[in-house]
Design a protein around this motif. Structure first.
Motif, PDB file in Angstrom:
ATOM      1  N   THR A  84       0.831  -1.192   0.000  1.00 21.60           N
ATOM      2  CA  THR A  84       0.000   0.000   0.000  1.00 21.60           C
ATOM      3  C   THR A  84       0.871   1.250   0.000  1.00 21.60           C
ATOM      4  N   MET A  85       0.563   2.188  -0.885  1.00 23.19           N
ATOM      5  CA  MET A  85       1.333   3.418  -0.976  1.00 23.19           C
ATOM      6  C   MET A  85       1.015   4.320   0.208  1.00 23.19           C
ATOM      7  N   ALA A  86       2.057   4.924   0.791  1.00 20.89           N
ATOM      8  CA  ALA A  86       1.857   5.821   1.926  1.00 20.89           C
ATOM      9  C   ALA A  86       1.007   7.013   1.503  1.00 20.89           C
ATOM     10  N   ARG A  87       0.134   7.437   2.389  1.00 19.35           N
ATOM     11  CA  ARG A  87      -0.708   8.586   2.088  1.00 19.35           C
ATOM     12  C   ARG A  87       0.141   9.859   2.061  1.00 19.35           C
ATOM     13  N   LYS A  88      -0.152  10.729   1.113  1.00 20.93           N
ATOM     14  CA  LYS A  88       0.554  11.996   1.009  1.00 20.93           C
ATOM     15  C   LYS A  88       0.102  12.937   2.128  1.00 20.93           C
ATOM     16  N   ARG A  89       1.059  13.665   2.680  1.00 17.28           N
ATOM     17  CA  ARG A  89       0.757  14.648   3.714  1.00 17.28           C
ATOM     18  C   ARG A  89       0.419  15.982   3.041  1.00 17.28           C
ATOM     19  N   VAL A  90      -0.782  16.468   3.320  1.00 20.52           N
ATOM     20  CA  VAL A  90      -1.307  17.656   2.633  1.00 20.52           C
ATOM     21  C   VAL A  90      -1.470  18.801   3.626  1.00 20.52           C
ATOM     22  N   ALA A  91      -1.079  19.987   3.192  1.00 22.32           N
ATOM     23  CA  ALA A  91      -1.379  21.215   3.925  1.00 22.32           C
ATOM     24  C   ALA A  91      -2.404  22.002   3.137  1.00 22.32           C
ATOM     25  N   ILE A  92      -3.402  22.533   3.820  1.00 18.88           N
ATOM     26  CA  ILE A  92      -4.411  23.381   3.192  1.00 18.88           C
ATOM     27  C   ILE A  92      -4.184  24.814   3.659  1.00 18.88           C
ATOM     28  N   LEU A  93      -4.088  25.733   2.717  1.00 17.42           N
ATOM     29  CA  LEU A  93      -3.908  27.147   3.028  1.00 17.42           C
ATOM     30  C   LEU A  93      -5.248  27.852   2.881  1.00 17.42           C
ATOM     31  N   ILE A  94      -5.658  28.556   3.941  1.00 19.13           N
ATOM     32  CA  ILE A  94      -6.950  29.234   3.942  1.00 19.13           C
ATOM     33  C   ILE A  94      -6.794  30.666   4.445  1.00 19.13           C
ATOM     34  N   SER A  95      -7.808  31.472   4.151  1.00 20.16           N
ATOM     35  CA  SER A  95      -7.890  32.817   4.721  1.00 20.16           C
ATOM     36  C   SER A  95      -9.238  33.068   5.387  1.00 20.16           C
ATOM     37  N   GLY A  96     -10.197  32.163   5.207  1.00 19.68           N
ATOM     38  CA  GLY A  96     -11.547  32.397   5.711  1.00 19.68           C
ATOM     39  C   GLY A  96     -12.176  31.148   6.287  1.00 19.68           C
ATOM     40  N   ARG A  97     -13.452  30.937   5.921  1.00 17.88           N
ATOM     41  CA  ARG A  97     -14.224  29.856   6.536  1.00 17.88           C
ATOM     42  C   ARG A  97     -13.811  28.476   6.052  1.00 17.88           C
ATOM     43  N   GLY A  98     -13.222  28.391   4.876  1.00 19.90           N
ATOM     44  CA  GLY A  98     -12.669  27.119   4.438  1.00 19.90           C
ATOM     45  C   GLY A  98     -13.689  26.055   4.090  1.00 19.90           C
ATOM     46  N   SER A  99     -14.696  26.393   3.283  1.00 19.13           N
ATOM     47  CA  SER A  99     -15.688  25.368   2.941  1.00 19.13           C
ATOM     48  C   SER A  99     -15.078  24.284   2.061  1.00 19.13           C
ATOM     49  N   ASN A 100     -14.186  24.647   1.148  1.00 19.23           N
ATOM     50  CA  ASN A 100     -13.496  23.623   0.367  1.00 19.23           C
ATOM     51  C   ASN A 100     -12.535  22.833   1.239  1.00 19.23           C
ATOM     52  N   MET A 101     -11.945  23.485   2.228  1.00 21.05           N
ATOM     53  CA  MET A 101     -11.117  22.771   3.199  1.00 21.05           C
ATOM     54  C   MET A 101     -11.935  21.670   3.870  1.00 21.05           C
ATOM     55  N   THR A 102     -13.164  21.992   4.274  1.00 23.13           N
ATOM     56  CA  THR A 102     -14.026  21.009   4.925  1.00 23.13           C
ATOM     57  C   THR A 102     -14.296  19.824   4.009  1.00 23.13           C
ATOM     58  N   VAL A 150      -3.480  22.704   8.537  1.00 28.37           N
ATOM     59  CA  VAL A 150      -4.247  23.813   7.965  1.00 28.37           C
ATOM     60  C   VAL A 150      -3.567  25.094   8.415  1.00 28.37           C
ATOM     61  N   LEU A 151      -3.133  25.886   7.462  1.00 29.73           N
ATOM     62  CA  LEU A 151      -2.366  27.099   7.734  1.00 29.73           C
ATOM     63  C   LEU A 151      -3.131  28.304   7.201  1.00 29.73           C
ATOM     64  N   SER A 152      -3.220  29.339   8.020  1.00 31.22           N
ATOM     65  CA  SER A 152      -3.937  30.554   7.616  1.00 31.22           C
ATOM     66  C   SER A 152      -3.060  31.783   7.825  1.00 31.22           C
ATOM     67  N   ASN A 153      -3.288  32.787   7.004  1.00 30.34           N
ATOM     68  CA  ASN A 153      -2.631  34.084   7.205  1.00 30.34           C
ATOM     69  C   ASN A 153      -3.455  34.989   8.107  1.00 30.34           C
ATOM     70  N   ARG A 154      -4.611  34.491   8.577  1.00 25.18           N
ATOM     71  CA  ARG A 154      -5.495  35.271   9.441  1.00 25.18           C
ATOM     72  C   ARG A 154      -5.871  34.456  10.674  1.00 25.18           C
ATOM     73  N   ALA A 155      -5.640  35.037  11.843  1.00 20.40           N
ATOM     74  CA  ALA A 155      -5.955  34.330  13.079  1.00 20.40           C
ATOM     75  C   ALA A 155      -7.450  34.142  13.269  1.00 20.40           C
ATOM     76  N   ASP A 156      -8.259  34.993  12.617  1.00 22.60           N
ATOM     77  CA  ASP A 156      -9.715  34.899  12.780  1.00 22.60           C
ATOM     78  C   ASP A 156     -10.380  34.076  11.687  1.00 22.60           C
TER      79      ASP A 156
END
Length: 222
Positions: free
Chosen positions: A2-20, A38-44
């Protein structure tokens, strides 16, 4: 094996519906990627709480704390490498990326855009599609290049434009398609089925049945 799963980072700035949508897809142990950060440029950014609820590591790197785009991008790059990230998904990340960052993650960073690229790059895509009299609109997942909203197309989903559509009603229809197509495109890339040659998508082998049609024309199959 079985191939190891790739480690993914998601970059967001808002509510992240596609992230979900990506998080929900990756909850399946057979999905070829795991959402590691999950990394954001906005703390809020609302998506940070959703990621934390799912047990995913989160980080905030505030672009306002840097004197240049290059310094900000270097800080993001350092964090991504510290987390051993394989692939980056942009999901409503509202910052232009430097050429050096894009090149560092070339063919390992993908984005979703709410139009059928190359039509309507940039903002206000739904208003522009209606103003142009389009009868079809949609979304595109593509590998990221330095030029905004450009790069080899992995997949597209089309939705009809109704005569009485407003930008809001059309946006809702497109967003539903985004939530379907982004996980499928990530599965192609993370599973090693989608690569790039001469700035065109190449499919390795045969697509799984559920990935056919909506994503890739059979003429691109190897």
């Amino acid at each position: 094996m079985t191939m190891a799963r790739k480690r993914v980072a998601i970059l967001i700035s808002g509510r992240g519906s596609n992230m979900t949508a990506l998080i929900e897809a990756a909850a399946d142990p057979d999905f070829p990627a795991e959402i590691a950060l999950v990394l954001s440029n906005r703390a809020d950014a609302g998506g940070l709480a959703r990621a934390a609820e799912a047990g995913i590591a989160t980080a905030v790197i505030d672009h306002k704390g840097f004197s240049s785009r290059a310094e900000f991008d270097a800080a993001m790059d350092e964090r991504l490498r510290a987390e051993n990230i394989d692939l980056v998904c942009l999901a409503g990340f509202m910052r232009l990326l430097s050429d050096s960052f894009v090149e560092a993650w070339r063919d390992r960073m993908i984005n979703i855009h709410p139009s059928l690229l190359p039509l309507f790059p940039g903002l206000d895509t739904h208003e522009r599609a209606i103003a142009a009299g389009m009868r079809l609109h949609g979304c595109t997942v593509h590998f990221v290049r330095a030029q905004m909203d450009s790069g080899p197309i992995i997949g597209q989903a089309a939705v009809p434009v109704a005569l009485d559509d407003t930008p809001d009603t059309l946006a809702k229809r497109v967003l539903a398609a985004e939530h379907q197509i982004y996980p499928l495109a990530l599965a192609l890339v993370a599973g090693g089925l989608a690569t790039v040659a001469n700035e065109r998508l190449v499919i390795q082998g045969e697509l799984p049945t559920e990935l056919g049609g909506m994503l890739v024309s059979p003429t691109f199959s190897a």
